[in-house]
Design a protein around this motif. Structure first.
Motif, PDB file in Angstrom:
ATOM      1  N   GLY A 308      -5.912  16.063   2.230  1.00 57.08           N
ATOM      2  CA  GLY A 308      -4.621  15.667   2.785  1.00 57.08           C
ATOM      3  C   GLY A 308      -3.537  15.637   1.722  1.00 57.08           C
ATOM      4  N   ILE A 309      -2.364  16.085   2.076  1.00 56.26           N
ATOM      5  CA  ILE A 309      -1.204  16.017   1.181  1.00 56.26           C
ATOM      6  C   ILE A 309      -0.049  15.394   1.953  1.00 56.26           C
ATOM      7  N   MET A 310       0.607  14.433   1.332  1.00 57.84           N
ATOM      8  CA  MET A 310       1.768  13.809   1.944  1.00 57.84           C
ATOM      9  C   MET A 310       3.037  14.265   1.228  1.00 57.84           C
ATOM     10  N   VAL A 311       4.042  14.582   2.014  1.00 62.55           N
ATOM     11  CA  VAL A 311       5.361  14.931   1.495  1.00 62.55           C
ATOM     12  C   VAL A 311       6.332  13.836   1.899  1.00 62.55           C
ATOM     13  N   ASN A 312       6.995  13.222   0.939  1.00 64.39           N
ATOM     14  CA  ASN A 312       8.021  12.238   1.274  1.00 64.39           C
ATOM     15  C   ASN A 312       9.279  12.938   1.781  1.00 64.39           C
ATOM     16  N   LEU A 313       9.858  12.430   2.859  1.00 67.17           N
ATOM     17  CA  LEU A 313      11.149  12.902   3.346  1.00 67.17           C
ATOM     18  C   LEU A 313      12.218  11.921   2.887  1.00 67.17           C
ATOM     19  N   VAL A 314      13.089  12.388   2.014  1.00 64.54           N
ATOM     20  CA  VAL A 314      14.131  11.505   1.479  1.00 64.54           C
ATOM     21  C   VAL A 314      15.502  12.098   1.767  1.00 64.54           C
ATOM     22  N   GLY A 315      16.479  11.222   1.762  1.00 64.48           N
ATOM     23  CA  GLY A 315      17.837  11.671   2.014  1.00 64.48           C
ATOM     24  C   GLY A 315      18.289  12.712   1.013  1.00 64.48           C
ATOM     25  N   PHE A 319      24.675  13.471   0.908  1.00 57.35           N
ATOM     26  CA  PHE A 319      24.803  13.050   2.303  1.00 57.35           C
ATOM     27  C   PHE A 319      24.583  11.543   2.430  1.00 57.35           C
ATOM     28  N   SER A 320      25.500  10.867   3.099  1.00 57.28           N
ATOM     29  CA  SER A 320      25.366   9.450   3.425  1.00 57.28           C
ATOM     30  C   SER A 320      25.956   9.232   4.808  1.00 57.28           C
ATOM     31  N   GLY A 321      25.275   8.406   5.614  1.00 51.20           N
ATOM     32  CA  GLY A 321      25.775   8.128   6.955  1.00 51.20           C
ATOM     33  C   GLY A 321      24.686   8.253   8.009  1.00 51.20           C
ATOM     34  N   ASP A 322      25.096   8.460   9.266  1.00 50.27           N
ATOM     35  CA  ASP A 322      24.151   8.569  10.375  1.00 50.27           C
ATOM     36  C   ASP A 322      23.216   9.760  10.151  1.00 50.27           C
ATOM     37  N   GLN A 346      20.570   5.062   8.924  1.00 51.53           N
ATOM     38  CA  GLN A 346      21.497   5.540   7.902  1.00 51.53           C
ATOM     39  C   GLN A 346      20.732   6.197   6.747  1.00 51.53           C
ATOM     40  N   THR A 347      21.196   7.377   6.352  1.00 49.54           N
ATOM     41  CA  THR A 347      20.616   8.041   5.193  1.00 49.54           C
ATOM     42  C   THR A 347      21.549   7.939   3.990  1.00 49.54           C
ATOM     43  N   ARG A 348      20.963   8.066   2.802  1.00 47.89           N
ATOM     44  CA  ARG A 348      21.706   8.178   1.551  1.00 47.89           C
ATOM     45  C   ARG A 348      20.810   8.960   0.584  1.00 47.89           C
ATOM     46  N   PRO A 349      21.362   9.464  -0.500  1.00 47.70           N
ATOM     47  CA  PRO A 349      20.554  10.284  -1.401  1.00 47.70           C
ATOM     48  C   PRO A 349      19.286   9.574  -1.881  1.00 47.70           C
ATOM     49  N   VAL A 373       6.968  22.782   3.887  1.00 48.86           N
ATOM     50  CA  VAL A 373       7.557  21.664   4.631  1.00 48.86           C
ATOM     51  C   VAL A 373       8.751  21.098   3.868  1.00 48.86           C
ATOM     52  N   LYS A 374       8.543  20.906   2.562  1.00 55.68           N
ATOM     53  CA  LYS A 374       9.599  20.316   1.719  1.00 55.68           C
ATOM     54  C   LYS A 374      10.859  21.186   1.748  1.00 55.68           C
ATOM     55  N   ASN A 375      10.671  22.485   1.773  1.00 54.66           N
ATOM     56  CA  ASN A 375      11.810  23.405   1.742  1.00 54.66           C
ATOM     57  C   ASN A 375      12.424  23.652   3.117  1.00 54.66           C
ATOM     58  N   THR A 376      11.740  23.210   4.171  1.00 53.17           N
ATOM     59  CA  THR A 376      12.218  23.469   5.539  1.00 53.17           C
ATOM     60  C   THR A 376      13.005  22.295   6.102  1.00 53.17           C
ATOM     61  N   ILE A 377      12.464  21.093   5.962  1.00 55.77           N
ATOM     62  CA  ILE A 377      13.132  19.921   6.544  1.00 55.77           C
ATOM     63  C   ILE A 377      14.259  19.444   5.638  1.00 55.77           C
ATOM     64  N   LYS A 378      15.384  19.141   6.220  1.00 59.00           N
ATOM     65  CA  LYS A 378      16.512  18.576   5.479  1.00 59.00           C
ATOM     66  C   LYS A 378      16.925  17.266   6.150  1.00 59.00           C
ATOM     67  N   VAL A 379      17.037  16.215   5.353  1.00 59.25           N
ATOM     68  CA  VAL A 379      17.473  14.909   5.854  1.00 59.25           C
ATOM     69  C   VAL A 379      18.938  14.755   5.446  1.00 59.25           C
ATOM     70  N   ILE A 380      19.815  14.974   6.400  1.00 55.97           N
ATOM     71  CA  ILE A 380      21.264  14.978   6.111  1.00 55.97           C
ATOM     72  C   ILE A 380      21.962  13.981   7.025  1.00 55.97           C
ATOM     73  N   SER A 381      23.295  13.984   7.009  1.00 52.17           N
ATOM     74  CA  SER A 381      24.060  13.088   7.887  1.00 52.17           C
ATOM     75  C   SER A 381      25.035  13.911   8.715  1.00 52.17           C
TER      76      SER A 381
END
Length: 382
Positions: A308-315, A319-322, A346-349, A373-381
């Motif tokens: 198993g490998i876990m990837v953290n999803l971070v802001g 980007f900051s906001g909703d 709310q997300t922030r860097p 996965v890391k390169n595909t998902i983007k956590v933005i606002s």
């Protein structure tokens, strides 16, 4: 005591993502849960039986909350110790105990504990405040690692000091200066223990860090290390657990040095980011085993069913906001990929907003998909 489908009440101090994931297993067992958190938008709010908004560092708030439950645990270390100590004196079962928490909550006290108990750790010095450290800077070998002793999290409160001027922007708080150790890997072992003394360890995991945020990007299980090194890491983690006499989960973070010595970095007495992979990859997740441990139930199998490998999803930076999660639907079409969204509005860097677990029989393939996965998902606002 009958915990299941009964009047039993479990209290959880802290309502963040760790609490939310723990609550999944309380729902599975139909255990009543009360949660206290300072935010009215805490991720755990949607999953507990009763939610209370309040300051975790306030004596009266924590004490009054504890009087309403039968067993009390926490998913964050920054809670009022005096209230916990009083509640325990009055007979409330609190796991991990206030005594264990007291030895861990302050990183200076924690490091001294390792020194006093012959637990291998990097050399360090404690300072009352930053000004005191600055006055002794000529005695310290550069570079070193500065750590504030309290209120640090997710890379906050840690900085590599390469020259004296690097100290200028830091807060004037109690801190430690730690020798910078060359190392091959950052490892972690989660130990679970119940009041009856049953104890188990999860496999050693390897952690890959973001170079700027000093924050875990990937957790890899099993760690890609020699079996003898893994055995040594698990043995040291068990020794740390025994010395702290903890109940529940204890996540032990370590360095593997260039000559394969194991040094303890720090511990967390609760479910931990390094164990999130266990929800999909292990026979028993860290969250279920924390619950089993604090209720003095038999511990579950800690072995992995699959790599198993876990990837953290971070802001994302800038980007900051909703919050908006881009391309989640894309990864849902990939085999062995499971996202967990924490529910923070709310997300922030670099804020932790979720994680994704990748399971696969082939570790190299799992690591390749994790990168994708890391390169595909983007956590933005918005």
């Amino acid at each position: 005591m009958n915990y299941f489908s009964s009047d039993f009440k479990l209290g959880i101090l802290g309502g963040g993502q760790l609490g939310k994931m723990l609550l999944f297993d309380t729902r599975k067992f139909d255990i009543q849960t009360y949660v206290l958190d300072p935010s009215d938008e805490a991720p755990s709010k949607i999953a507990c039986n009763k939610f209370f908004q309040g300051d975790l560092m306030d004596y009266e708030t924590v004490y009054n909350f504890g009087k309403q439950v039968d067993v009390l645990t926490f998913e964050i270390e920054l809670v009022n110790l005096e209230a916990l100590t009083q509640l325990e004196k009055e007979g409330l079962k609190i796991y991990p105990s206030p005594k264990t928490l007291k030895g861990i909550q302050n990183k200076g006290i924690q490091k001294q504990f390792y020194a006093d108990n012959n637990i291998p750790t990097a050399p360090f010095e404690r300072f009352e405040n930053l000004e005191s450290l600055k006055s002794k800077i000529s005695d310290l070998k550069l570079p070193f690692v500065w750590k504030c002793t309290e209120f640090g999290y997710d890379g906050n409160g840690v900085k590599v000091i390469r020259q004296a001027s690097d100290l200028d922007a830091l807060p004037n708080v109690e801190c430690i200066a730690e020798t910078m150790i060359p190392f091959k890997n950052e490892l972690a072992v989660i130990v679970c223990r119940n009041p009856s003394g049953e104890i188990k360890t999860y496999p050693v995991v390897e952690m890959e860090f973001h170079p700027e945020a000093n924050q875990v990007e990937y957790v890899i299980c099993p760690a890609r290390i020699d079996d003898k090194v893994a055995e040594k890491a698990r043995a040291i983690a068990l020794n740390v657990s025994e010395k702290f006499n903890h109940v529940g989960l204890l996540a032990v973070e370590m360095f593997q040095t260039n000559d394969d010595e194991i040094l303890v970095n720090e511990v967390a007495p609760r479910p931990h980011n390094s164990g999130h992979y266990s929800i999909e990859a292990s026979y028993t997740s860290q969250f279920e085993n924390h619950l089993r441990a604090i209720l003095d139930l038999p511990l579950g199998n800690t072995d992995s069913k699959v790599a198993g490998i876990m990837v953290n999803l971070v802001g994302a930076e800038g980007f900051s906001g909703d919050v908006v999660y881009e391309n989640i639907e894309t990864i849902l079409g990939w085999n062995g990929v499971t996202p967990h969204i924490y529910g923070k509005k709310q997300t922030r860097p670099f804020r932790k907003m979720g994680h994704v677990t990748i399971v696969n029989e082939d570790m190299a393939e799992a690591r390749r998909i994790a990168e994708q996965v890391k390169n595909t998902i983007k956590v933005i606002s918005i």
